[in-house]
Design an enzyme around this catalytic site. Structure first.
Site, PDB file in Angstrom:
ATOM      1  N   GLY A  34      54.306  55.036 -56.104  1.00 52.74           N
ATOM      2  CA  GLY A  34      55.123  55.202 -57.509  1.00 52.74           C
ATOM      3  C   GLY A  34      54.238  56.214 -58.066  1.00 52.74           C
ATOM      4  O   GLY A  34      55.003  56.716 -59.182  1.00 52.74           O
ATOM      5  N   GLY A  35      53.363  56.946 -57.526  1.00 51.35           N
ATOM      6  CA  GLY A  35      53.014  58.343 -58.051  1.00 51.35           C
ATOM      7  C   GLY A  35      51.568  58.128 -59.054  1.00 51.35           C
ATOM      8  O   GLY A  35      51.252  59.076 -59.643  1.00 51.35           O
TER       9      GLY A  35
ATOM     10  N   ARG B 126      46.237  42.238 -57.815  1.00 50.94           N
ATOM     11  CA  ARG B 126      47.351  42.198 -56.913  1.00 50.94           C
ATOM     12  C   ARG B 126      47.227  40.993 -55.736  1.00 50.94           C
ATOM     13  O   ARG B 126      47.961  40.601 -55.615  1.00 50.94           O
ATOM     14  CB  ARG B 126      47.283  43.537 -56.255  1.00 50.94           C
ATOM     15  CG  ARG B 126      47.670  44.662 -57.160  1.00 50.94           C
ATOM     16  CD  ARG B 126      47.688  45.880 -56.340  1.00 50.94           C
ATOM     17  NE  ARG B 126      48.382  47.052 -57.101  1.00 50.94           N
ATOM     18  CZ  ARG B 126      48.888  48.224 -56.642  1.00 50.94           C
ATOM     19  NH1 ARG B 126      48.296  48.826 -55.460  1.00 50.94           N
ATOM     20  NH2 ARG B 126      49.458  49.063 -57.366  1.00 50.94           N
TER      21      ARG B 126
ATOM     22  N   HIS C 294      47.925  48.240 -48.482  1.00 52.04           N
ATOM     23  CA  HIS C 294      46.784  48.967 -48.197  1.00 52.04           C
ATOM     24  C   HIS C 294      45.682  48.539 -47.552  1.00 52.04           C
ATOM     25  O   HIS C 294      45.311  47.445 -47.872  1.00 52.04           O
ATOM     26  CB  HIS C 294      46.297  49.541 -50.077  1.00 52.04           C
ATOM     27  CG  HIS C 294      45.338  50.655 -49.976  1.00 52.04           C
ATOM     28  ND1 HIS C 294      45.629  51.849 -50.475  1.00 52.04           N
ATOM     29  CD2 HIS C 294      43.835  50.676 -49.608  1.00 52.04           C
ATOM     30  CE1 HIS C 294      44.548  52.727 -50.226  1.00 52.04           C
ATOM     31  NE2 HIS C 294      43.683  52.010 -49.871  1.00 52.04           N
TER      32      HIS C 294
ATOM     33  N   ALA D 220      44.570  54.291 -55.785  1.00 52.93           N
ATOM     34  CA  ALA D 220      44.664  55.126 -54.546  1.00 52.93           C
ATOM     35  C   ALA D 220      44.805  56.733 -54.673  1.00 52.93           C
ATOM     36  O   ALA D 220      44.206  57.388 -53.668  1.00 52.93           O
ATOM     37  CB  ALA D 220      45.739  54.534 -53.630  1.00 52.93           C
ATOM     38  N   LEU D 221      45.712  57.125 -55.520  1.00 56.40           N
ATOM     39  CA  LEU D 221      46.142  58.442 -55.539  1.00 56.40           C
ATOM     40  C   LEU D 221      44.533  59.126 -56.028  1.00 56.40           C
ATOM     41  O   LEU D 221      44.506  60.200 -55.677  1.00 56.40           O
ATOM     42  CB  LEU D 221      47.124  58.623 -56.376  1.00 56.40           C
ATOM     43  CG  LEU D 221      48.590  58.159 -55.821  1.00 56.40           C
ATOM     44  CD1 LEU D 221      49.677  58.474 -56.822  1.00 56.40           C
ATOM     45  CD2 LEU D 221      48.561  58.978 -54.238  1.00 56.40           C
TER      46      LEU D 221
END
Ligand code: ADP
Length: 617
Positions: free
Chosen positions: A191-192, A433, A553, A597-598
């Site tokens: 999703g960025g 999550r 992930h 993560a990003l």
């Protein structure tokens, strides 16, 4: 009830498709065609699902395809280039035996299926279809090749490209080997959202946020299994990472939001959808600077080690099956991502922790098809220590057909709830999550609906985080829209009275009201909607989208230290080998925060790029 509805919808769609095929086909009578050739000349259309819905329109004469058009919204840099190139390949070959492009299999397969469907509509017999599918392009094996560079990067996802650009900024020549035909990996499919706190800034103050809170939530959110030193680096250097990207030309909207499982509003939102903004930025750097060579369609198989135990390069298989060997005079950066698409590996890893009821092939994944743990296997072969392999993250947000994140209608945690097939909430939707997904496994048919109102989508033409408008998703049957909750309930097949009661109760929590001062029964604390107004879900039209668990992930992998050196099973550095991104393990613990993560790719990609540049044999 819902399943029946979906089947019905499918029947209606199929009937509509059949009609439209007849309508747009300028077909003469079939008896005329069978004598003359294998197809009934005309133009035929077929709608398929790639990453997003796409429509293939094929024109045929009696024996050949004369034109293929693909109308699509596939992801820039992933599916979009395939949607442009594959039709030409099919036309040139006049055959369908073309392998799906690694990294863009959904798009490739959707186009191949669409063309096949059109040929069937044109009257092709089963034998004709089989013959077309058996026809493959001839591959001429190229000569084996050897390259030498300063820094070698394996994998052109987020971490690999951050490392490559950083090493080049340090004055190094860089070769990047990448399995697929494009940069992006899983990073471009995300999703960025990138968590980063500008400590002490007005924005941080407004959200009562700090780097210290980011560290604490990351560490505790992973049950304190992550390496605290690496967690601290991740959070302390996150904002530097954002500034570095901005210096490279990347645009952010300035919106700070809570991404699912992010636990706090600290996700920076890129101006471009999904992860495309990162790769536009890296590609732009490549276009304007010399010294980075991309070797696409090149799969790394084996790390090369010298007599002193130092990693010196990699042996790969090139696009035509030839051997490609790359040697580095400085360091080698492993950035091949995780192993969510390697079912055998994830099932074995889950055996260690048994975090999930099952991770077999029945559970889809958000990941690109090439994310199969290659780097972990290669690193283990040269002695790397693998840690916390059993820590695997699932999201409750997969597309029911493909497991991908596309079609996810939520924008931020605060503005939506999840309900099961009984129309009831079942979990704190602002929580972790793993907790949300485990709760979803307990629900009927392991399925749920995201429910929200028009606060996020005032007209329906606004984009979700994946570059789709909700109106398009509704038209494609991937989301539902209704003026009242009762109608919405009917569309998605849940009891209307239950859904109305669920939303009414939720709204009371949002507004305080008679429940002021209490958290809701699931412990949810994130309520305010996107406009910062605590008014809950009450402004029609209302929206819903069905979602299922999906493997997202893998938090386990190759052990690294603070400089991204890979550590061996004796706890020592493997000289010459560095790693960053999802291939590494032990940073996020049992559960990675959404939006981290990003940050991981940028922060540790940059560190690995620097360390590999500074290393000499
Ligand atoms: P990260 O988020 O850690 O950067 P990504 O999933 O974004 O991970 O990127 C990993 C990249 O590595 C992908 O582009 C993938 O195709 C590539 N890759 C995976 N295995 C290999 C391999 N054996 N050789 C070359 N590239 C690989």
């Amino acid at each position: 009830m819902k399943k029946t509805m979906r089947r019905l919808l499918c029947l209606v769609l199929c009937a509509a498709m059949a009609l439209s095929a007849v309508a747009c086909g300028s077909a003469p009578s079939s008896s005329a065609s069978s004598a003359a050739g294998v197809f009934t000349p005309g133009t035929y259309s077929s709608t398929q699902t790639g990453m997003h819905e796409l429509t293939v329109t094929v024109t045929v004469d009696a024996n050949a395809i004369t034109d293929i058009q693909v109308e699509h919204q596939e992801t820039e840099g992933v599916g979009a280039p395939i949607a442009e190139s594959l039709p030409a390949q099919i036309m040139e070959l006049q055959g369908l035996g073309i392998d799906a492009v690694a990294g863009a299999t959904l798009t490739s397969n959707a186009i191949l299926e669409g063309v096949t469907d059109c040929l069937k509509q044109a009257g092709a017999s089963d034998e004709t279809i089989a013959a077309w599918q058996a026809k493959s392009p001839e591959v001429v094996k190229e000569e084996d090749a050897e390259y030498t560079t300063d820094v070698l990067v394996i994998g052109a996802g987020g971490a690999g490209m951050a490392a490559a650009v950083t090493a080049n900024q340090a004055g190094k020549n860089v070769i990047v080997v990448e399995k697929t035909g494009a940069m992006g990996g899983n990073t471009i499919l995300s999703g960025g959202a990138m968590n980063a706190v500008d400590d002490g800034s007005e924005v941080a103050a407004e959200h009562e946020d700090s780097v210290a809170l980011h560290i604490q939530q990351t560490y505790e959110g992973g049950d304190e299994q992550g390496d605290l030193e690496l967690v601290t680096i991740l959070c302390e250097q996150a904002w530097d990472g954002v500034e570095w990207l901005k210096d490279l030309g990347m645009e952010f909207t300035g919106v700070v939001f809570t991404v699912t499982g992010g636990l706090w509003p600290r996700a920076q939102q890129p101006a471009d959808p999904e992860g495309t903004g990162f790769f536009k930025t890296y590609q732009n750097y490549l276009d304007n600077n010399e010294g980075i060579t991309m070797l696409y369609n090149t799969t790394a198989n084996e790390l090369l080690v010298d007599e002193n135990g130092a990693v010196t390069g990699v042996k790969c298989t090139g696009a035509t099956g030839n051997t490609v060997t790359v040697t580095a005079t400085n360091g080698v950066v492993l950035a091949t991502g995780g192993f969510a698409r390697n079912v055998e590996m994830r099932v074995a890893a889950n055996e260690e922790t048994k975090l999930w009821p099952t991770l077999d092939e029945s559970i889809p994944s958000t990941n690109a098809s090439g994310i199969t743990g290659d780097g972990i296997v290669m690193a283990e072969a040269v002695g790397a220590n693998l840690i916390q392999m059993g820590n695997i993250q699932l999201l409750p947000l997969g597309d029911p057909e493909t497991g991908s994140l596309s079609g996810n209608i939520e924008h931020s945690v605060e503005s939506r709830i999840f309900v099961n097939e009984q129309g009831e909430r079942f979990v704190n939707e602002g929580g972790r999550r793993d907790e949300m997904t485990l709760a979803l496994f307990e629900q009927t048919n392991t399925t749920m609906f995201i429910i929200m109102d028009s606060d996020t989508y005032p007209t329906g033409d606004e984009l979700n985080n994946f570059g789709e408008t909700i109106n398009d998703l509704v038209a494609a049957g991937r989301a539902y829209k209704a003026d009242t909750l009762e109608e919405l309930a009917e569309q998605i097949g849940v009891p209307a009275d239950a859904l109305v009661a669920t939303v009414e109760e939720y709204n009371r929590y949002c507004k305080g009201g008679d429940l002021e001062g209490q958290t809701d029964s699931f412990g949810r604390t994130l309520f305010s909607d996107v406009e910062g107004v605590n008014d809950g879900i009450n402004d029609g039209p209302f929206y819903a989208a069905e979602r299922v668990p999906t493997v997202h992930h893998t938090m386990g992998g190759v052990q690294i230290d603070a400089e991204c050196h890979v550590i061996n099973t004796d706890g020592e550095i493997i000289p010459g080998l560095f790693a960053a991104g999802e291939v590494t393990g032990g940073i996020h613990g049992t559960n990675r925060l959404g939006g981290n993560a990003l940050t991981d790719t940028v922060v540790f990609g940059r560190i690995a790029g620097t360390s590999a540049s500074e290393y000499t044999r």
